[in-house]
Write an enzyme that holds these catalytic residues in place. Structure first.
Site, PDB file in Angstrom:
ATOM      1  CB  SER A   1     -57.113 111.365  80.079  1.00 59.32           C
ATOM      2  OG  SER A   1     -57.161 112.629  80.115  1.00 59.32           O
TER       3      SER A   1
ATOM      4  N   GLY B   1     -55.500 115.823  79.601  1.00 58.55           N
ATOM      5  CA  GLY B   1     -56.321 116.916  80.417  1.00 58.55           C
ATOM      6  C   GLY B   1     -57.731 116.982  79.712  1.00 58.55           C
TER       7      GLY B   1
ATOM      8  CD  GLU C   1     -46.784 113.929  76.468  1.00 58.56           C
ATOM      9  OE1 GLU C   1     -47.235 113.944  77.734  1.00 58.56           O
ATOM     10  OE2 GLU C   1     -46.457 114.852  76.061  1.00 58.56           O
TER      11      GLU C   1
ATOM     12  CE  LYS D   1     -49.558 117.918  83.011  1.00 61.14           C
ATOM     13  NZ  LYS D   1     -50.594 117.668  82.068  1.00 61.14           N
TER      14      LYS D   1
ATOM     15  CD  GLU E   1     -48.989 120.341  79.812  1.00 63.40           C
ATOM     16  OE1 GLU E   1     -50.220 119.934  80.423  1.00 63.40           O
ATOM     17  OE2 GLU E   1     -48.033 120.427  81.061  1.00 63.40           O
TER      18      GLU E   1
ATOM     19  CG  HIS F   1     -45.400 117.288  79.033  1.00 61.42           C
ATOM     20  ND1 HIS F   1     -46.442 117.908  78.613  1.00 61.42           N
ATOM     21  CD2 HIS F   1     -46.047 116.053  79.757  1.00 61.42           C
ATOM     22  CE1 HIS F   1     -47.747 117.428  79.328  1.00 61.42           C
ATOM     23  NE2 HIS F   1     -47.328 116.396  79.854  1.00 61.42           N
TER      24      HIS F   1
ATOM     25  CG  ASN G   1     -45.968 116.196  84.731  1.00 62.95           C
ATOM     26  OD1 ASN G   1     -45.309 117.024  85.302  1.00 62.95           O
ATOM     27  ND2 ASN G   1     -45.993 116.390  83.332  1.00 62.95           N
TER      28      ASN G   1
END
Length: 264
Positions: A215, A175, A169, A11, A101, A99, A9
């Site tokens: 991560s 991150g 996730e 991003k 985010e 996701h 991904n």
């Protein structure tokens, strides 16, 4: 035996020249790894404006193309959005939905994700549906209840398991440099597997791949991939560096071979 999947991904990263350089290095590295078609799939999910040029860049290779998101409507007055049909025209085979985010920054809730999942699978594409808990959820022992809600309010028997990939996730590991231990990840993957079997029956639920994302790095990919219910990785930052992404692919492939009857 489920085919492993390692998805990158990207991003909101990479210029077009940088993307072409990355794909070229990825193609070259995969030629050296020579994975079998039933062993592992490799997917890149670049920003939407790169989908057409990246479709050309991966043509004739083992690299698949996916989108990071899509709107649930086929068309309409939705400025800045892209429909699943538009995504499909670029040559994408996969779309990431839900996701963390998209959930926590853009406020996408389960009812919207329910529609998006159906839009993707209804168009014949494969959805990578993401679930996961926040740090507050984990510390309050709400991991399973949060994930159960994310599953039950979005998935149902009308979503074909053949068009479904799950990605766990943990939000607290995205991150941040923190990673769920292999045992923590396997515990949640096993819980998800049980829910999928409850929804689709044993053959259907056992056939759905469940990826780990959070991560993922070359130095933890092998221990994660070794777990029985982890079928691959959804990789963020490390997918932007060819050597790191290829190392994760190689580690996942090696563990896939170890899991197979021939490797036992």
């Amino acid at each position: 035996m489920r085919t492993a999947l390692v998805a990158g991904n990207w991003k909101m990263h990479k210029t077009l020249p940088e993307a072409r350089e990355l794909v070229s290095a990825l193609r070259e590295g995969l030629e050296k790894l020579r994975p079998g078609s039933s062993e592992i799939e490799v997917l890149i999910c670049p920003p939407v404006h790169m989908l057409f040029p990246m479709a050309k860049a991966v043509a004739g290779s083992r690299v698949l193309l996916g989108a990071q998101n899509a709107h649930e409507a086929s068309f309409g007055a939705f400025t800045g959005e892209v429909s699943v049909q538009m995504v499909a025209e670029t040559g994408c085979t996969h779309v990431i939905i839900g996701h963390s985010e998209r959930r926590h920054i853009f406020g996408e809730l389960n009812p919207v994700l329910n529609k998006k999942v159906r839009a993707v699978t209804g168009a014949g594409l494969i959805v990578i549906y993401c679930v996961g808990e926040t740090l507050a959820d984990r510390e309050a022992n709400r991991t399973q209840s949060v994930i159960e809600k994310q599953l039950s309010e979005v998935l149902s028997a009308d979503v074909s398991p053949a068009k479904l990939v799950l990605a766990y996730e943990p939000v607290w590991a995205i991150g941040t440099g923190k990673t769920a231990s292999p045992e923590q990840a396997q515990e949640v993957h096993s819980f998800i597997r049980g829910k999928l079997i409850g929804l689709y029956g044993k053959p259907g639920g056992d056939g759905v791949r469940i990826l780990y994302g959070g991560s993922v790095k070359p130095d933890n990919a092998d221990s994660l991939a070794r777990q029985p219910d982890i079928d691959g990785m959804l990789v963020g930052g490390a997918s932007l560096v060819a050597d790191q992404f290829l190392a994760i692919i190689g580690a996942t492939l090696a563990e896939k071979r170890n899991k197979s009857p021939a490797g036992s």
